[in-house]
Design a protein around this motif. Structure first.
Motif, PDB file in Angstrom:
ATOM      1  N   GLU A 126     -59.375  -3.831  65.258  1.00  0.00           N
ATOM      2  CA  GLU A 126     -59.847  -2.504  64.858  1.00  0.00           C
ATOM      3  C   GLU A 126     -58.789  -1.753  64.065  1.00  0.00           C
ATOM      4  O   GLU A 126     -59.074  -1.158  63.024  1.00  0.00           O
ATOM      5  CB  GLU A 126     -60.252  -1.694  66.087  1.00  0.00           C
ATOM      6  N   ASN A 127     -57.548  -1.806  64.561  1.00  0.00           N
ATOM      7  CA  ASN A 127     -56.474  -1.109  63.860  1.00  0.00           C
ATOM      8  C   ASN A 127     -56.174  -1.766  62.512  1.00  0.00           C
ATOM      9  O   ASN A 127     -55.838  -1.080  61.542  1.00  0.00           O
ATOM     10  CB  ASN A 127     -55.209  -1.082  64.714  1.00  0.00           C
ATOM     11  N   ALA A 128     -56.274  -3.090  62.441  1.00  0.00           N
ATOM     12  CA  ALA A 128     -56.017  -3.776  61.178  1.00  0.00           C
ATOM     13  C   ALA A 128     -57.030  -3.363  60.116  1.00  0.00           C
ATOM     14  O   ALA A 128     -56.673  -3.115  58.962  1.00  0.00           O
ATOM     15  CB  ALA A 128     -56.054  -5.289  61.381  1.00  0.00           C
ATOM     16  N   THR A 129     -58.287  -3.255  60.523  1.00  0.00           N
ATOM     17  CA  THR A 129     -59.326  -2.833  59.577  1.00  0.00           C
ATOM     18  C   THR A 129     -59.058  -1.419  59.081  1.00  0.00           C
ATOM     19  O   THR A 129     -59.164  -1.126  57.881  1.00  0.00           O
ATOM     20  CB  THR A 129     -60.710  -2.896  60.250  1.00  0.00           C
ATOM     21  N   ALA A 130     -58.697  -0.525  60.011  1.00  0.00           N
ATOM     22  CA  ALA A 130     -58.411   0.863  59.625  1.00  0.00           C
ATOM     23  C   ALA A 130     -57.155   0.947  58.767  1.00  0.00           C
ATOM     24  O   ALA A 130     -57.097   1.721  57.808  1.00  0.00           O
ATOM     25  CB  ALA A 130     -58.250   1.731  60.869  1.00  0.00           C
TER      26      ALA A 130
ATOM     27  N   PRO B 119     -57.087   4.613  63.220  1.00  0.00           N
ATOM     28  CA  PRO B 119     -58.098   5.547  62.705  1.00  0.00           C
ATOM     29  C   PRO B 119     -57.772   7.000  63.008  1.00  0.00           C
ATOM     30  O   PRO B 119     -57.916   7.873  62.151  1.00  0.00           O
ATOM     31  CB  PRO B 119     -59.377   5.091  63.417  1.00  0.00           C
ATOM     32  N   ALA B 120     -57.315   7.280  64.246  1.00  0.00           N
ATOM     33  CA  ALA B 120     -56.971   8.659  64.592  1.00  0.00           C
ATOM     34  C   ALA B 120     -55.711   9.109  63.862  1.00  0.00           C
ATOM     35  O   ALA B 120     -55.623  10.243  63.378  1.00  0.00           O
ATOM     36  CB  ALA B 120     -56.776   8.791  66.104  1.00  0.00           C
ATOM     37  N   LEU B 121     -54.718   8.203  63.768  1.00  0.00           N
ATOM     38  CA  LEU B 121     -53.485   8.560  63.077  1.00  0.00           C
ATOM     39  C   LEU B 121     -53.733   8.836  61.602  1.00  0.00           C
ATOM     40  O   LEU B 121     -53.116   9.725  61.023  1.00  0.00           O
ATOM     41  CB  LEU B 121     -52.462   7.431  63.227  1.00  0.00           C
ATOM     42  N   SER B 122     -54.654   8.071  60.995  1.00  0.00           N
ATOM     43  CA  SER B 122     -54.908   8.273  59.565  1.00  0.00           C
ATOM     44  C   SER B 122     -55.449   9.672  59.307  1.00  0.00           C
ATOM     45  O   SER B 122     -55.129  10.295  58.290  1.00  0.00           O
ATOM     46  CB  SER B 122     -55.886   7.224  59.040  1.00  0.00           C
ATOM     47  N   LYS B 123     -56.269  10.186  60.231  1.00  0.00           N
ATOM     48  CA  LYS B 123     -56.781  11.545  60.084  1.00  0.00           C
ATOM     49  C   LYS B 123     -55.646  12.567  60.202  1.00  0.00           C
ATOM     50  O   LYS B 123     -55.604  13.543  59.459  1.00  0.00           O
ATOM     51  CB  LYS B 123     -57.860  11.819  61.125  1.00  0.00           C
ATOM     52  N   GLN B 124     -54.740  12.325  61.167  1.00  0.00           N
ATOM     53  CA  GLN B 124     -53.601  13.231  61.315  1.00  0.00           C
ATOM     54  C   GLN B 124     -52.717  13.207  60.073  1.00  0.00           C
ATOM     55  O   GLN B 124     -52.262  14.255  59.595  1.00  0.00           O
ATOM     56  CB  GLN B 124     -52.787  12.838  62.552  1.00  0.00           C
TER      57      GLN B 124
ATOM     58  N   ASN C 165     -51.704  -7.997  59.908  1.00  0.00           N
ATOM     59  CA  ASN C 165     -51.971  -9.155  60.767  1.00  0.00           C
ATOM     60  C   ASN C 165     -51.358  -9.022  62.146  1.00  0.00           C
ATOM     61  O   ASN C 165     -51.713  -9.780  63.053  1.00  0.00           O
ATOM     62  CB  ASN C 165     -51.450 -10.433  60.099  1.00  0.00           C
ATOM     63  N   THR C 166     -50.451  -8.084  62.335  1.00  0.00           N
ATOM     64  CA  THR C 166     -49.828  -7.886  63.653  1.00  0.00           C
ATOM     65  C   THR C 166     -50.563  -6.840  64.488  1.00  0.00           C
ATOM     66  O   THR C 166     -50.172  -6.579  65.617  1.00  0.00           O
ATOM     67  CB  THR C 166     -48.357  -7.448  63.498  1.00  0.00           C
ATOM     68  N   LEU C 167     -51.615  -6.243  63.928  1.00  0.00           N
ATOM     69  CA  LEU C 167     -52.363  -5.194  64.614  1.00  0.00           C
ATOM     70  C   LEU C 167     -53.628  -5.761  65.252  1.00  0.00           C
ATOM     71  O   LEU C 167     -54.106  -6.831  64.873  1.00  0.00           O
ATOM     72  CB  LEU C 167     -52.735  -4.084  63.628  1.00  0.00           C
ATOM     73  N   THR C 168     -54.186  -5.022  66.205  1.00  0.00           N
ATOM     74  CA  THR C 168     -55.473  -5.404  66.758  1.00  0.00           C
ATOM     75  C   THR C 168     -56.524  -5.347  65.658  1.00  0.00           C
ATOM     76  O   THR C 168     -56.319  -4.702  64.615  1.00  0.00           O
ATOM     77  CB  THR C 168     -55.877  -4.466  67.903  1.00  0.00           C
TER      78      THR C 168
ATOM     79  N   GLN D 221     -41.992  -3.764  54.001  1.00  0.00           N
ATOM     80  CA  GLN D 221     -43.134  -2.965  53.544  1.00  0.00           C
ATOM     81  C   GLN D 221     -44.221  -3.880  52.988  1.00  0.00           C
ATOM     82  O   GLN D 221     -44.827  -3.624  51.940  1.00  0.00           O
ATOM     83  CB  GLN D 221     -42.699  -1.900  52.531  1.00  0.00           C
ATOM     84  N   ASP D 222     -44.480  -4.936  53.755  1.00  0.00           N
ATOM     85  CA  ASP D 222     -45.486  -5.946  53.417  1.00  0.00           C
ATOM     86  C   ASP D 222     -46.773  -5.578  54.159  1.00  0.00           C
ATOM     87  O   ASP D 222     -46.970  -5.950  55.318  1.00  0.00           O
ATOM     88  CB  ASP D 222     -44.973  -7.324  53.837  1.00  0.00           C
ATOM     89  N   SER D 223     -47.660  -4.853  53.494  1.00  0.00           N
ATOM     90  CA  SER D 223     -48.874  -4.354  54.141  1.00  0.00           C
ATOM     91  C   SER D 223     -49.766  -5.464  54.698  1.00  0.00           C
ATOM     92  O   SER D 223     -50.208  -5.374  55.847  1.00  0.00           O
ATOM     93  CB  SER D 223     -49.675  -3.485  53.175  1.00  0.00           C
ATOM     94  N   PRO D 224     -50.075  -6.531  53.937  1.00  0.00           N
ATOM     95  CA  PRO D 224     -50.935  -7.579  54.490  1.00  0.00           C
ATOM     96  C   PRO D 224     -50.359  -8.210  55.750  1.00  0.00           C
ATOM     97  O   PRO D 224     -51.080  -8.461  56.724  1.00  0.00           O
ATOM     98  CB  PRO D 224     -51.046  -8.586  53.347  1.00  0.00           C
ATOM     99  N   ALA D 225     -49.047  -8.498  55.737  1.00  0.00           N
ATOM    100  CA  ALA D 225     -48.428  -9.121  56.908  1.00  0.00           C
ATOM    101  C   ALA D 225     -48.418  -8.162  58.095  1.00  0.00           C
ATOM    102  O   ALA D 225     -48.638  -8.572  59.237  1.00  0.00           O
ATOM    103  CB  ALA D 225     -46.997  -9.559  56.573  1.00  0.00           C
TER     104      ALA D 225
END
Length: 298
Positions: free
Chosen positions: A51-55, A155-160, A46-49, A39-43
């Protein structure tokens, strides 16, 4: 001259790093699973694209944790243990205090800038869960792109997830109103009248229950604030009742529940009367009343 020539041809550390091949897709996936396990959010970001990392970084902490929990099917942070199966493929175990999940990676398939890694998750008493994860090469590294057939769109998942959290909060608010209404009727049967305030329904001291501490609700509900909602309680006296005792017994009550933080802990406000009729609407955080639409069976 000879020494100078040697120095000129020595690659810098940056050049040496650039010459090293990027981690393989299965190694990148292992990094993502390990970060989710811890549950290491920063790490994990870093494994996401990009756009997804920013979101992902912009999500509330609870939603970031919830996403990582879903990824490894584990509620608590775990310890990562890596091993190699007899077929030479990597096996990752995520061990927490109460549960352990195991993820077995399969043969990676690479198609130009895309890679697909099959993964098998053994489940006790059931067929193993099989899923293929997709990765895309971005900036020279492999990044998570999809889980099964679902493209990973944070971004879409966060809305859901936000809507799901709001729905759950509103469901809890309705259940809390029902609990308070039931406690009020129990109090009336026990003491012959409705309590003046909800605090009288709260936990009782060791000396025992009484009209001042009936122990019918937990401390939060008795205070009128729980699950992100504020509860307002009022008593409506009955008309044309001569006896004071009969008047007390004939009193009705209303309960109104509105979100403590509109848009974060809920959108709809609710109204419940002593007849059990529930009403509600999006009041922009305002208080619901008897003229709002009815919720549930008519």
């Amino acid at each position: 001259m000879g020494l100078a020539a040697i120095v000129l041809f020595m690659p810098s550390k940056a050049d040496a790093a650039q010459q090293q091949p990027p981690p393989s897709p299965d190694a990148a996936l292992s990094d993502a699973l390990a970060a989710a396990c811890r549950q290491d959010s920063p790490a994990f970001a870093n494994t996401l694209t990009a756009e997804n990392a920013t979101a992902f970084r912009a999500l509330p902490g609870a939603q970031r944790t919830a996403m990582m929990k879903r990824f490894v099917l584990l509620e608590e942070p775990g310890k990562v243990l890596l091993s190699t199966a007899t077929n030479g493929k990597q096996v990752m175990r995520c061990e927490s205090a109460s549960f352990t999940t195991e993820m077995r990676l399969g043969e990676t398939r690479v198609r130009e800038n895309l890679a697909f890694v099959p993964m098998e998750i053994p489940i006790a008493g059931e067929e193993p869960r099989k899923i293929t994860l997709g990765l895309v090469r971005e900036g020279g590294s492999w990044k998570l792109l999809s889980v099964g057939l679902m493209i990973l769109d944070v971004p879409a998942l966060s809305k859901q997830w936000e809507q799901a959290d709001l729905d759950a909060s509103e469901d809890a608010a309705i259940a809390d109103l029902r609990s308070v209404a039931s406690a009020l009727e129990t109090y009336r049967r026990a003491y012959g009248n409705l309590p003046d305030t909800l605090t009288l329904l709260g936990p009782a001291p060791p000396s025992g229950v009484s009209p001042e501490a009936a122990s019918l609700l937990d401390a939060d509900l008795a205070s009128g604030s729980k699950d992100g909602y504020i509860i307002r309680y009022s008593i409506a006296p009955s008309a044309n009742i001569v006896s004071e005792d009969d008047a007390k017994k004939a009193e009705t009550f209303t309960l109104a529940s509105s979100p403590k933080e509109y848009g974060k802990t809920g959108r709809r406000s609710f109204f419940l009367n002593s007849s059990g009729i529930l009403r509600g609407a999006d009041k922009q955080g305002g208080v619901a009343n008897s003229s709002d639409p009815r919720i549930g069976p008519s």
